[in-house]
Design a protein around this motif. Structure first.
Motif, PDB file in Angstrom:
ATOM      1  N   GLU A 161      51.969  -9.093 -16.622  1.00 42.73           N
ATOM      2  CA  GLU A 161      51.419  -8.958 -15.272  1.00 42.73           C
ATOM      3  C   GLU A 161      49.910  -8.743 -15.312  1.00 42.73           C
ATOM      4  OE1 GLU A 161      53.521  -5.901 -13.214  1.00 42.73           O
ATOM      5  OE2 GLU A 161      55.303  -7.130 -12.919  1.00 42.73           O
ATOM      6  N   ARG A 162      49.456  -7.927 -16.250  1.00 47.82           N
ATOM      7  CA  ARG A 162      48.011  -7.691 -16.363  1.00 47.82           C
ATOM      8  C   ARG A 162      47.288  -8.986 -16.722  1.00 47.82           C
ATOM      9  NH1 ARG A 162      44.139  -3.833 -16.804  1.00 47.82           N
ATOM     10  NH2 ARG A 162      42.488  -4.119 -18.360  1.00 47.82           N
ATOM     11  N   ALA A 163      47.865  -9.769 -17.636  1.00 54.52           N
ATOM     12  CA  ALA A 163      47.232 -11.028 -18.037  1.00 54.52           C
ATOM     13  C   ALA A 163      47.146 -12.006 -16.873  1.00 54.52           C
ATOM     14  CB  ALA A 163      48.009 -11.650 -19.193  1.00 54.52           C
ATOM     15  N   LYS A 164      48.182 -12.040 -16.026  1.00 56.11           N
ATOM     16  CA  LYS A 164      48.179 -12.961 -14.891  1.00 56.11           C
ATOM     17  C   LYS A 164      47.166 -12.541 -13.835  1.00 56.11           C
ATOM     18  CE  LYS A 164      52.159 -14.521 -13.303  1.00 56.11           C
ATOM     19  NZ  LYS A 164      52.102 -15.986 -13.534  1.00 56.11           N
ATOM     20  N   ARG A 165      46.898 -11.245 -13.758  1.00 53.91           N
ATOM     21  CA  ARG A 165      45.948 -10.773 -12.755  1.00 53.91           C
ATOM     22  C   ARG A 165      44.501 -10.968 -13.178  1.00 53.91           C
ATOM     23  NH1 ARG A 165      50.202  -7.265 -11.846  1.00 53.91           N
ATOM     24  NH2 ARG A 165      50.870  -7.260  -9.674  1.00 53.91           N
ATOM     25  N   ARG A 166      44.238 -10.963 -14.460  1.00 51.38           N
ATOM     26  CA  ARG A 166      42.848 -11.091 -14.926  1.00 51.38           C
ATOM     27  C   ARG A 166      42.203 -12.384 -14.441  1.00 51.38           C
ATOM     28  NH1 ARG A 166      43.285  -8.497 -20.969  1.00 51.38           N
ATOM     29  NH2 ARG A 166      42.494  -6.442 -20.438  1.00 51.38           N
ATOM     30  N   VAL A 168      32.166  -1.828 -10.198  1.00 48.10           N
ATOM     31  CA  VAL A 168      32.038  -0.398  -9.914  1.00 48.10           C
ATOM     32  C   VAL A 168      33.388   0.255 -10.149  1.00 48.10           C
ATOM     33  CG1 VAL A 168      31.549   1.308  -8.133  1.00 48.10           C
ATOM     34  CG2 VAL A 168      30.242  -0.815  -8.217  1.00 48.10           C
ATOM     35  N   ARG A 169      33.390   1.320 -10.913  1.00 53.43           N
ATOM     36  CA  ARG A 169      34.645   2.035 -11.151  1.00 53.43           C
ATOM     37  C   ARG A 169      35.081   2.682  -9.847  1.00 53.43           C
ATOM     38  NH1 ARG A 169      31.660   3.215 -15.640  1.00 53.43           N
ATOM     39  NH2 ARG A 169      31.097   5.304 -14.963  1.00 53.43           N
ATOM     40  N   ASN A 170      36.255   2.347  -9.396  1.00 49.33           N
ATOM     41  CA  ASN A 170      36.740   2.828  -8.113  1.00 49.33           C
ATOM     42  C   ASN A 170      37.274   4.245  -8.258  1.00 49.33           C
ATOM     43  OD1 ASN A 170      37.778   3.186  -5.582  1.00 49.33           O
ATOM     44  ND2 ASN A 170      39.525   1.802  -5.876  1.00 49.33           N
ATOM     45  N   LYS A 171      36.467   5.218  -7.853  1.00 50.68           N
ATOM     46  CA  LYS A 171      36.881   6.602  -7.958  1.00 50.68           C
ATOM     47  C   LYS A 171      37.522   7.104  -6.666  1.00 50.68           C
ATOM     48  CE  LYS A 171      33.598   7.968 -11.546  1.00 50.68           C
ATOM     49  NZ  LYS A 171      32.566   8.941 -11.962  1.00 50.68           N
ATOM     50  N   ILE A 221      46.311  21.684 -19.307  1.00 55.78           N
ATOM     51  CA  ILE A 221      45.017  21.965 -19.949  1.00 55.78           C
ATOM     52  C   ILE A 221      43.981  22.353 -18.908  1.00 55.78           C
ATOM     53  CG2 ILE A 221      43.076  20.914 -21.181  1.00 55.78           C
ATOM     54  CD1 ILE A 221      45.117  19.236 -22.746  1.00 55.78           C
ATOM     55  N   ALA A 222      43.901  21.581 -17.831  1.00 54.84           N
ATOM     56  CA  ALA A 222      42.905  21.849 -16.791  1.00 54.84           C
ATOM     57  C   ALA A 222      43.183  23.171 -16.090  1.00 54.84           C
ATOM     58  CB  ALA A 222      42.888  20.700 -15.785  1.00 54.84           C
ATOM     59  N   GLN A 223      44.446  23.445 -15.793  1.00 51.75           N
ATOM     60  CA  GLN A 223      44.788  24.693 -15.112  1.00 51.75           C
ATOM     61  C   GLN A 223      44.497  25.912 -15.986  1.00 51.75           C
ATOM     62  OE1 GLN A 223      48.889  23.969 -14.005  1.00 51.75           O
ATOM     63  NE2 GLN A 223      48.309  23.150 -11.999  1.00 51.75           N
ATOM     64  N   ALA A 224      44.528  25.727 -17.309  1.00 50.15           N
ATOM     65  CA  ALA A 224      44.221  26.827 -18.223  1.00 50.15           C
ATOM     66  C   ALA A 224      42.713  27.012 -18.420  1.00 50.15           C
ATOM     67  CB  ALA A 224      44.887  26.579 -19.573  1.00 50.15           C
ATOM     68  N   GLY A 225      41.910  26.105 -17.872  1.00 48.51           N
ATOM     69  CA  GLY A 225      40.461  26.222 -17.986  1.00 48.51           C
ATOM     70  C   GLY A 225      39.827  25.277 -18.978  1.00 48.51           C
ATOM     71  N   GLY A 226      40.633  24.354 -19.571  1.00 45.77           N
ATOM     72  CA  GLY A 226      40.092  23.361 -20.482  1.00 45.77           C
ATOM     73  C   GLY A 226      39.593  22.134 -19.745  1.00 45.77           C
ATOM     74  N   ASN A 227      39.141  21.138 -20.500  1.00 38.99           N
ATOM     75  CA  ASN A 227      38.631  19.897 -19.912  1.00 38.99           C
ATOM     76  C   ASN A 227      39.439  18.698 -20.391  1.00 38.99           C
ATOM     77  OD1 ASN A 227      36.282  20.768 -18.358  1.00 38.99           O
ATOM     78  ND2 ASN A 227      35.398  21.357 -20.332  1.00 38.99           N
ATOM     79  N   CYS A 228      39.594  17.719 -19.503  1.00 41.43           N
ATOM     80  CA  CYS A 228      40.321  16.494 -19.844  1.00 41.43           C
ATOM     81  C   CYS A 228      39.537  15.278 -19.372  1.00 41.43           C
ATOM     82  CB  CYS A 228      41.706  16.482 -19.201  1.00 41.43           C
ATOM     83  SG  CYS A 228      42.828  17.732 -19.847  1.00 41.43           S
ATOM     84  N   LEU A 229      39.607  14.211 -20.165  1.00 39.33           N
ATOM     85  CA  LEU A 229      38.972  12.943 -19.821  1.00 39.33           C
ATOM     86  C   LEU A 229      39.974  11.816 -20.034  1.00 39.33           C
ATOM     87  CD1 LEU A 229      36.772  14.812 -21.616  1.00 39.33           C
ATOM     88  CD2 LEU A 229      35.241  13.029 -20.776  1.00 39.33           C
ATOM     89  N   ALA A 230      39.778  10.703 -19.331  1.00 36.95           N
ATOM     90  CA  ALA A 230      40.678   9.558 -19.455  1.00 36.95           C
ATOM     91  C   ALA A 230      39.881   8.264 -19.537  1.00 36.95           C
ATOM     92  CB  ALA A 230      41.648   9.496 -18.270  1.00 36.95           C
ATOM     93  N   GLN A 231      40.460   7.291 -20.210  1.00 36.08           N
ATOM     94  CA  GLN A 231      39.853   5.961 -20.300  1.00 36.08           C
ATOM     95  C   GLN A 231      39.993   5.251 -18.960  1.00 36.08           C
ATOM     96  OE1 GLN A 231      41.384   3.703 -23.602  1.00 36.08           O
ATOM     97  NE2 GLN A 231      40.242   1.859 -23.092  1.00 36.08           N
ATOM     98  N   ASP A 232      39.003   4.439 -18.597  1.00 29.69           N
ATOM     99  CA  ASP A 232      39.058   3.741 -17.310  1.00 29.69           C
ATOM    100  C   ASP A 232      39.984   2.532 -17.382  1.00 29.69           C
ATOM    101  OD1 ASP A 232      37.574   1.817 -18.696  1.00 29.69           O
ATOM    102  OD2 ASP A 232      36.154   1.509 -17.059  1.00 29.69           O
ATOM    103  N   GLU A 233      40.268   1.960 -16.213  1.00 27.09           N
ATOM    104  CA  GLU A 233      41.222   0.853 -16.120  1.00 27.09           C
ATOM    105  C   GLU A 233      40.700  -0.414 -16.781  1.00 27.09           C
ATOM    106  OE1 GLU A 233      44.061  -1.412 -12.831  1.00 27.09           O
ATOM    107  OE2 GLU A 233      42.471  -0.056 -12.139  1.00 27.09           O
ATOM    108  N   GLU A 234      39.420  -0.709 -16.578  1.00 29.51           N
ATOM    109  CA  GLU A 234      38.879  -1.988 -17.040  1.00 29.51           C
ATOM    110  C   GLU A 234      38.945  -2.132 -18.559  1.00 29.51           C
ATOM    111  OE1 GLU A 234      37.705  -5.753 -16.408  1.00 29.51           O
ATOM    112  OE2 GLU A 234      38.200  -4.256 -14.859  1.00 29.51           O
ATOM    113  N   THR A 235      38.741  -1.048 -19.288  1.00 28.83           N
ATOM    114  CA  THR A 235      38.735  -1.147 -20.750  1.00 28.83           C
ATOM    115  C   THR A 235      40.085  -0.794 -21.372  1.00 28.83           C
ATOM    116  OG1 THR A 235      37.926   1.145 -21.040  1.00 28.83           O
ATOM    117  CG2 THR A 235      36.272  -0.607 -20.851  1.00 28.83           C
ATOM    118  N   SER A 236      41.071  -0.442 -20.556  1.00 26.94           N
ATOM    119  CA  SER A 236      42.409  -0.133 -21.067  1.00 26.94           C
ATOM    120  C   SER A 236      43.250  -1.400 -21.160  1.00 26.94           C
ATOM    121  CB  SER A 236      43.127   0.864 -20.146  1.00 26.94           C
ATOM    122  OG  SER A 236      42.474   2.114 -20.116  1.00 26.94           O
TER     123      SER A 236
END
Length: 403
Positions: A147-152, A195-198, A351-366
């Motif tokens: 599905e991802r390949a067909k959408r590109r 533009v990364r859609n936030k 992790i976030a609720q305990a006071g840590g930090n989290c990051l995630a990869q964006d859609e375009e490069t995943s």
């Protein structure tokens, strides 16, 4: 048996995903073909016993996805892979191989050559026939990656049409040149970067907590992403350990660790039960076991368990992240890279609720924005970034730089 309904990407795909099956076993070809044809969103368009026949037929059959065996007569899968991609560059190739070390090495090599993913194939036709897990994973990956390949191409076409429309509008707005004058040649507009859609998710402010451990989760597309990620992060992780869960079967995780040692310039290995966690090392959850971390006295130790799959995965990301919060409290930095499903979203929240930090990869490069997308939509991530930016950001955090 009722059709399996794999988790789909956002938005409907009207035409079925076209699949070519390449395997030297007529039994396997027939079985996989039957599974695919039982799915309303999939269709088998060709079936071949070796790579040469597949390469010769790819233009006629025009598949979106090829399920490719490794060991075949005349032309094996690794030889056929670059030839298939040369014929159709946007083709999704999923390697299907048994769990020998040799095949694991070849499968990871295939990923570096452009294969999208792999599916571990049980030994022997009878085991393949009875393996519900093999069928579930195969159909899920064919569906999501297809599905991802067909959408590109559709997204690329939309961008091209939009640019052409703007160009035409700009040209019509220009005054006509006087007779005999040299026409002004307009500069072709440069397409602005996506533009990364936030707007679809919210970001959480960074906490001031200094990380004492980096926890990473990944799945589909993970091996390539991890190599790139640790290329940025390796030099900055001398003072903290890294705990990593990549959805992989046994044998594969040991080889992945060897590759990460080279990418990071740091020692990486499968975690061992009871092993004391040391700074500057990467501990990879071994295939078929959940890996967690626990505080014993003044030391942190690796724990492995043979519990049931979590989020259909073993190893799974959530148990690792959750245990890291229990062991390190707010001093956890969590990262979710490309992958299918939603494993890791609960752990990110904790992790976030305990006071840590989290990051995630964006859609375009995943390769697939399942896991990082689910993490982003918790509203608990401090940033959602392209892979290269993500690696540099994590390196800066580990070095104590400004956020």
């Amino acid at each position: 048996m009722a059709p399996l309904h794999a988790t789909a990407m956002t938005g409907p795909v009207t035409d079925p995903i076209r699949v070519m099956v390449v395997d030297d076993s007529v039994v396997i070809r027939g079985l996989i073909g039957r599974w695919i044809d039982e799915e309303r969103s999939l269709a088998v368009v060709a079936s071949h016993r070796n790579g040469r026949l597949a390469v010769d037929d790819v233009k006629r059959a025009n598949p979106d996805v090829v399920v490719l065996d490794i060991e075949m007569p005349d032309m094996d899968g690794l030889t056929a892979l670059p030839l298939l991609l040369k014929q159709k560059p946007n083709l999704v190739v999923i390697i299907a191989s048994t769990l020998s070390r040799r095949n694991a090495e070849i499968s990871l090599k295939a990923l570096s050559l452009g294969a999208a993913d792999y599916v571990p194939k049980p030994e022997g036709n009878s085991q393949v026939t009875t393996s519900a897990e093999f069928r579930r994973e195969l159909i899920e990956k064919v569906t999501n990656l297809g599905e991802r390949a067909k959408r590109r191409p559709a997204r690329a076409m939309s961008a091209t049409v939009a640019m052409q429309t703007r160009t035409a509008q700009q040209a019509s707005a220009q005054p006509a040149a006087p007779a005999g004058a040299t026409p002004i040649r307009m500069r072709q507009p440069v397409e602005a970067p996506a533009v990364r859609n936030k707007s679809a998710f919210t970001l959480k402010s960074y906490s001031a907590s200094r990380p004492r451990v980096l926890c990473v989760g990944s799945s589909t597309g993970g091996p390539q992403a991890l190599n790139a990620f640790f290329g940025h992060v390796g030099s900055s992780m001398g003072n903290i350990p890294v705990l990593l869960t990549q959805h992989m079967p046994p044998t594969f995780t040991a080889i992945l660790a060897e590759h990460l040692t080279k990418a990071a310039g740091r020692p990486a290995a499968e975690g061992q039960d009871g092993e004391v966690v040391r700074p500057g090392r990467i501990y990879v959850a071994p295939g078929g076991k959940h890996m967690t971390v626990a505080k014993t006295g003044t030391e942190m130790v690796i724990r492995l368990n043979d519990g049931p799959p979590v989020n259909f995965c073993k190893p799974a990301v959530d148990p690792l992240f959750q245990s890291a919060v229990e062991a390190y409290g707010s001093a956890v930095l969590g990262v979710i890279l490309t992958g299918m499903g939603a494993d890791g979203a609960k752990g990110v929240t904790q992790i976030a609720q305990a006071g840590g930090n989290c990051l995630a990869q964006d859609e375009e490069t995943s390769v697939v924005w399942g896991m990082p997308g689910a993490a982003a939509h918790t509203g608990m991530c401090a940033d959602v970034l392209p892979l290269d930016e993500l690696g540099r950001k994590v390196a800066r955090i580990l070095m104590g730089g400004r956020l």
